[in-house]
Design an enzyme around this catalytic site. Structure first.
Site, PDB file in Angstrom:
ATOM      1  N   ASN A 117     -44.470  -2.311   8.116  1.00  0.00           N
ATOM      2  CA  ASN A 117     -44.722  -0.982   8.531  1.00  0.00           C
ATOM      3  C   ASN A 117     -46.073  -0.900   8.948  1.00  0.00           C
ATOM      4  O   ASN A 117     -47.349  -1.250   8.499  1.00  0.00           O
ATOM      5  CB  ASN A 117     -44.644  -0.119   7.251  1.00  0.00           C
ATOM      6  CG  ASN A 117     -44.658   1.498   7.621  1.00  0.00           C
ATOM      7  OD1 ASN A 117     -45.765   1.920   8.132  1.00  0.00           O
ATOM      8  ND2 ASN A 117     -43.838   2.216   7.103  1.00  0.00           N
TER       9      ASN A 117
ATOM     10  N   CYS B  10     -41.713   3.672   1.709  1.00  0.00           N
ATOM     11  CA  CYS B  10     -40.162   3.451   2.379  1.00  0.00           C
ATOM     12  C   CYS B  10     -39.101   4.401   1.816  1.00  0.00           C
ATOM     13  O   CYS B  10     -38.749   4.098   0.732  1.00  0.00           O
ATOM     14  CB  CYS B  10     -39.799   1.934   2.188  1.00  0.00           C
ATOM     15  SG  CYS B  10     -38.427   1.571   3.298  1.00  0.00           S
ATOM     16  N   LEU B  11     -38.855   5.381   2.834  1.00  0.00           N
ATOM     17  CA  LEU B  11     -37.638   6.199   2.230  1.00  0.00           C
ATOM     18  C   LEU B  11     -36.452   5.794   2.076  1.00  0.00           C
ATOM     19  O   LEU B  11     -35.810   5.759   1.108  1.00  0.00           O
ATOM     20  CB  LEU B  11     -37.601   7.481   3.283  1.00  0.00           C
ATOM     21  CG  LEU B  11     -36.583   8.553   3.138  1.00  0.00           C
ATOM     22  CD1 LEU B  11     -37.118  10.072   3.487  1.00  0.00           C
ATOM     23  CD2 LEU B  11     -35.337   8.109   3.941  1.00  0.00           C
ATOM     24  N   VAL B  12     -36.007   4.699   3.060  1.00  0.00           N
ATOM     25  CA  VAL B  12     -34.837   4.219   2.919  1.00  0.00           C
ATOM     26  C   VAL B  12     -34.465   3.407   1.722  1.00  0.00           C
ATOM     27  O   VAL B  12     -33.482   3.192   1.137  1.00  0.00           O
ATOM     28  CB  VAL B  12     -34.273   3.731   4.311  1.00  0.00           C
ATOM     29  CG1 VAL B  12     -34.724   2.432   4.573  1.00  0.00           C
ATOM     30  CG2 VAL B  12     -32.741   3.695   4.255  1.00  0.00           C
TER      31      VAL B  12
ATOM     32  N   TYR C 123     -32.199   4.448  11.733  1.00  0.00           N
ATOM     33  CA  TYR C 123     -31.452   3.544  11.118  1.00  0.00           C
ATOM     34  C   TYR C 123     -30.392   3.047  12.031  1.00  0.00           C
ATOM     35  O   TYR C 123     -29.736   4.094  12.589  1.00  0.00           O
ATOM     36  CB  TYR C 123     -31.305   3.802   9.699  1.00  0.00           C
ATOM     37  CG  TYR C 123     -32.622   4.456   8.725  1.00  0.00           C
ATOM     38  CD1 TYR C 123     -33.787   3.650   8.562  1.00  0.00           C
ATOM     39  CD2 TYR C 123     -32.471   5.749   8.487  1.00  0.00           C
ATOM     40  CE1 TYR C 123     -35.061   4.093   8.149  1.00  0.00           C
ATOM     41  CE2 TYR C 123     -33.633   5.978   7.464  1.00  0.00           C
ATOM     42  CZ  TYR C 123     -34.751   5.277   7.537  1.00  0.00           C
ATOM     43  OH  TYR C 123     -36.123   5.696   6.786  1.00  0.00           O
TER      44      TYR C 123
ATOM     45  N   ASN D 194     -37.666  -3.377  12.243  1.00  0.00           N
ATOM     46  CA  ASN D 194     -38.836  -2.424  11.602  1.00  0.00           C
ATOM     47  C   ASN D 194     -40.132  -2.309  12.492  1.00  0.00           C
ATOM     48  O   ASN D 194     -40.593  -1.385  12.809  1.00  0.00           O
ATOM     49  CB  ASN D 194     -39.285  -2.700  10.237  1.00  0.00           C
ATOM     50  CG  ASN D 194     -39.640  -1.553   9.690  1.00  0.00           C
ATOM     51  OD1 ASN D 194     -38.961  -0.351   9.610  1.00  0.00           O
ATOM     52  ND2 ASN D 194     -40.600  -1.652   8.636  1.00  0.00           N
TER      53      ASN D 194
ATOM     54  N   CYS E 143     -37.991   9.030   8.369  1.00  0.00           N
ATOM     55  CA  CYS E 143     -38.695   7.320   8.136  1.00  0.00           C
ATOM     56  C   CYS E 143     -40.192   7.318   8.386  1.00  0.00           C
ATOM     57  O   CYS E 143     -40.629   7.867   9.371  1.00  0.00           O
ATOM     58  CB  CYS E 143     -37.748   6.555   9.151  1.00  0.00           C
ATOM     59  SG  CYS E 143     -38.424   4.953   9.166  1.00  0.00           S
ATOM     60  N   VAL E 144     -40.725   7.038   7.538  1.00  0.00           N
ATOM     61  CA  VAL E 144     -42.165   6.906   7.592  1.00  0.00           C
ATOM     62  C   VAL E 144     -42.724   6.007   8.497  1.00  0.00           C
ATOM     63  O   VAL E 144     -43.640   6.211   9.235  1.00  0.00           O
ATOM     64  CB  VAL E 144     -42.750   6.529   6.172  1.00  0.00           C
ATOM     65  CG1 VAL E 144     -44.544   6.643   6.055  1.00  0.00           C
ATOM     66  CG2 VAL E 144     -42.307   7.541   5.181  1.00  0.00           C
ATOM     67  N   GLN E 145     -41.864   4.823   8.971  1.00  0.00           N
ATOM     68  CA  GLN E 145     -42.216   4.111  10.054  1.00  0.00           C
ATOM     69  C   GLN E 145     -42.074   4.592  11.481  1.00  0.00           C
ATOM     70  O   GLN E 145     -42.694   4.052  12.437  1.00  0.00           O
ATOM     71  CB  GLN E 145     -41.359   2.765   9.782  1.00  0.00           C
ATOM     72  CG  GLN E 145     -41.537   1.554  10.953  1.00  0.00           C
ATOM     73  CD  GLN E 145     -42.928   0.964  11.102  1.00  0.00           C
ATOM     74  OE1 GLN E 145     -43.931   1.401  10.818  1.00  0.00           O
ATOM     75  NE2 GLN E 145     -42.719  -0.175  11.690  1.00  0.00           N
TER      76      GLN E 145
END
Length: 251
Positions: A15, A81-83, A138, A168, A199-201
């Site tokens: 990330n 990481c949300l997912v 995603y 990623n 998504c934070v990324q």
């Protein structure tokens, strides 16, 4: 009187956006509220490809990260990481946050722990939104798990776009300004709010305010929600300039 806060970040190893957008928001805030300053401290969990298997393996490293960051006596910890949280089933963010907070206390550096997954749910609720439309980087099966998680929290997802990027690093290389065009393909007609990046990324910060002005709806992201929750946990004004309704200072 000046106040200084240490922000600890539990970050997937690949990330690159968490450590860009969250400091950018809080540094922007510092220009207007200079008496409240922040530094940023990270610990990493190995992950290169956004698959359910890698995400679960990565999550097992979060305990170590929380202990390492508590060594630095951070004031708050944010799990990026949300997912990784959402793919483990509804309500997992509460279990994860409680476990990690307990570890910081056992290590003598007790700190509140928030997750981007829990923060996004809270951010949507804070806006009073019952229905949302979202964009995620995603593959569709993982986006569906995110939707199921949000739905289980009592929030309806009326439409979604999956960009289907498994790498990623590639997610982090996306141009946030492309979202201004991508969102035109999102049906927001029944939505109370729009999640521009679940998504934070996936970078979105420069586009948040622009898309909000364009749509006339509240626009948030996993990252803006995380900053909102960081500020709430520190009992600070939830204000960041040009970062959407959630960070307007109104909530």
């Amino acid at each position: 009187m000046a106040k200084h806060f240490r922000i600890g970040m539990i970050v997937p190893s690949s990330n690159t956006t968490m450590e860009t957008e969250i400091p950018a928001m809080l540094q922007s805030r510092m220009k207007e509220i200079p008496e409240e300053t922040f530094t940023f401290h990270s610990s990493r969990m190995r992950m290169m490809h956004v698959t359910k298997e890698e995400l679960k393996k990565m999550d097992e490293e979060s305990d170590r990260c929380a202990i390492e960051l508590s060594d630095a006596r951070c004031d708050v910890l944010a799990y990026a990481c949300l997912v990784a949280i959402m793919c483990q089933g509804p309500g997992y963010h509460e279990k994860s946050e409680a476990r990690l907070a307990s570890l910081t206390a056992q290590n003598g550096g007790a700190a509140p722990v928030i997750s981007s997954a829990g923060a996004l749910i809270d951010g949507i609720r804070t806006l009073g939104a019952k229905k949302i439309a979202l964009i995620a980087p995603y593959m569709k099966p993982l986006t569906n798990q995110v939707i199921e998680y949000i739905t289980a929290s009592g929030i309806e997802v009326t439409d979604s776009i999956s960009l289907e990027i498994p790498d990623n690093l590639e997610v982090g290389r996306q141009d946030p300004m492309r979202l201004i065009e991508i969102v035109k393909n999102l049906d927001v007609s029944n939505a109370d709010a729009v999640v521009l990046s679940a998504c934070v990324q996936m970078p979105s910060l420069p586009a948040i305010q622009k898309v909000q002005d364009q749509l006339g709806l509240p626009v948030l992201s996993a990252a803006t929600s995380t900053v909102y929750k960081i500020l709430k946990s520190l009992n600070l004004k939830t204000y960041v300039p040009n970062a959407g309704s959630l960070l307007s200072g109104k909530y």
